[in-house]
Design an enzyme around this catalytic site. Sequence first.
Site, PDB file in Angstrom:
ATOM      1  N   SER A 104       0.867  -1.174   0.000  1.00  0.00           N
ATOM      2  CA  SER A 104       0.000   0.000   0.000  1.00  0.00           C
ATOM      3  C   SER A 104       0.903   1.223   0.000  1.00  0.00           C
ATOM      4  CB  SER A 104      -0.926  -0.005   1.224  1.00  0.00           C
ATOM      5  OG  SER A 104      -0.174  -0.190   2.418  1.00  0.00           O
ATOM      6  N   ILE A 161      -8.857  -4.824   9.687  1.00  0.00           N
ATOM      7  CA  ILE A 161      -9.602  -5.499   8.626  1.00  0.00           C
ATOM      8  C   ILE A 161      -8.711  -5.565   7.396  1.00  0.00           C
ATOM      9  CG2 ILE A 161     -11.674  -5.479   7.201  1.00  0.00           C
ATOM     10  CD1 ILE A 161     -13.077  -3.904   9.383  1.00  0.00           C
ATOM     11  N   GLY A 202       1.046  -8.612   7.712  1.00  0.00           N
ATOM     12  CA  GLY A 202       1.207  -8.478   9.154  1.00  0.00           C
ATOM     13  C   GLY A 202       1.960  -7.274   9.673  1.00  0.00           C
ATOM     14  N   GLN A 227      -1.422 -15.127   2.617  1.00  0.00           N
ATOM     15  CA  GLN A 227      -0.969 -14.028   3.465  1.00  0.00           C
ATOM     16  C   GLN A 227      -0.994 -14.432   4.935  1.00  0.00           C
ATOM     17  OE1 GLN A 227      -3.454 -10.643   2.233  1.00  0.00           O
ATOM     18  NE2 GLN A 227      -1.665  -9.771   1.232  1.00  0.00           N
ATOM     19  N   CYS A 283      -0.822   2.752 -12.721  1.00  0.00           N
ATOM     20  CA  CYS A 283      -1.223   3.320 -11.430  1.00  0.00           C
ATOM     21  C   CYS A 283      -0.314   4.479 -11.031  1.00  0.00           C
ATOM     22  CB  CYS A 283      -1.219   2.243 -10.362  1.00  0.00           C
ATOM     23  SG  CYS A 283      -2.482   0.974 -10.589  1.00  0.00           S
TER      24      CYS A 283
END
Length: 414
Positions: free
Chosen positions: A162, A199, A204, A226, A387
Amino acid sequence: MTQLATARWPGIANTPRTPLKARIAKSILQPTVNRVPVRLTFADGTSWGAGSPGSPEMRVVRPKAFFARLGADTKIGFGEAYMAGDWTTGEGTDLADLLTPFAERMSTIVPVPLQKFRVFVDKKLPHAQRNSVEGSKKNIEAHYDLSNDLFAQFLDPTMSYSAAWFESAEQDLESAQLRKIDGILDQAGVTEGTRVLEIGSGWGALAIRAAQRGATVTTITISTEQAALAKERFAEAGVDVDLQLVDYRDVTGEYDAIVSVEMIEAVGEEYWPTYFATIDRLLAPGGKVSIQAITMEHHRYLQTRNSYGWIQKYIFPGGLIPSLDAIDHTLAEHTSLAVTDRRSLGQDYARTLREWREAFNAHWETIHAQGFDETFRRMWEFYLAYCEAGFGVGYIDVFQIQIQRPDAHTSKEA
């Protein structure tokens, strides 16, 4: 194309046969490109575009196939043509730099008189990609369960997938990712003893950081790949985290802080009310929420929310980017919550994506040895560059958004 590529990528190996649509696509593309500062060159020496010799160059290797794909499916064909090798970048041209002028003109690149025909071009989102409990698992597995080893080749050591939050041009990606995580945790008020629900576990990193603050952490995911690696990372970090393989709709309990990083894009518009109502149900009195969400301007969201694009077909099935207005409206209509703070990380995401793409290309031989072929490489390169260009010009953005119950926020301010 090899036999393997044909079996794995039938839509790429087989060029559409649409001569009329190909001619129409060509007749529309030429005047469009002639308004953009790029060079579109052909093997016969002809060229289109408003660019100078130093402008980004797009080389059309197989014109017939390129225009056939563009004509058959305007929104998806451009990316598929890159995957197939029908076009590529010129020598010295970076793919994101080539896509940037197009991203800057995304809203106006198609002449206004032709925009009314959008309804005939846009394909509706496939019913099979609905983000029901069963559908969400399939959609998530299609991307996040590709291979932990694949993602490890281009992500930083935190395995954060992210936007990072850079403090300076000199800061490295790993520390910028930790800064992003701390920004989320600070926004949600996570300290020692805080009951935290995450969520979307990722691999991790956020759960580890929260546990290191002394918080009691529950993290949920529906990605088995994951989850397996996240558990290993929790053990290596020496933290106690409750990881659950469960859909967000089935979570129970009460939490002082709820965090979710770039998860809402995988929820789907149909389920945004359920997603936010679930957060509202689980949030303790006086609690805070912080979500990191990719967004687009509201008018663009309204134009594209029901259409099926290249990203949804090849990268994120079931994905949909909301607008800030859509988030505000959903909260107002379905919860007792409201946005109380937000900050943009859009330019940080452009840099994050460039660093991922550079690492992906640098480690391609290792990735290739894992069983990923050349078509996959071109797909992934196009995705990351596409992106990057979008964030770089502000066509899309990403925000860290704080959400609370307005009465709690007001009483605290008072």
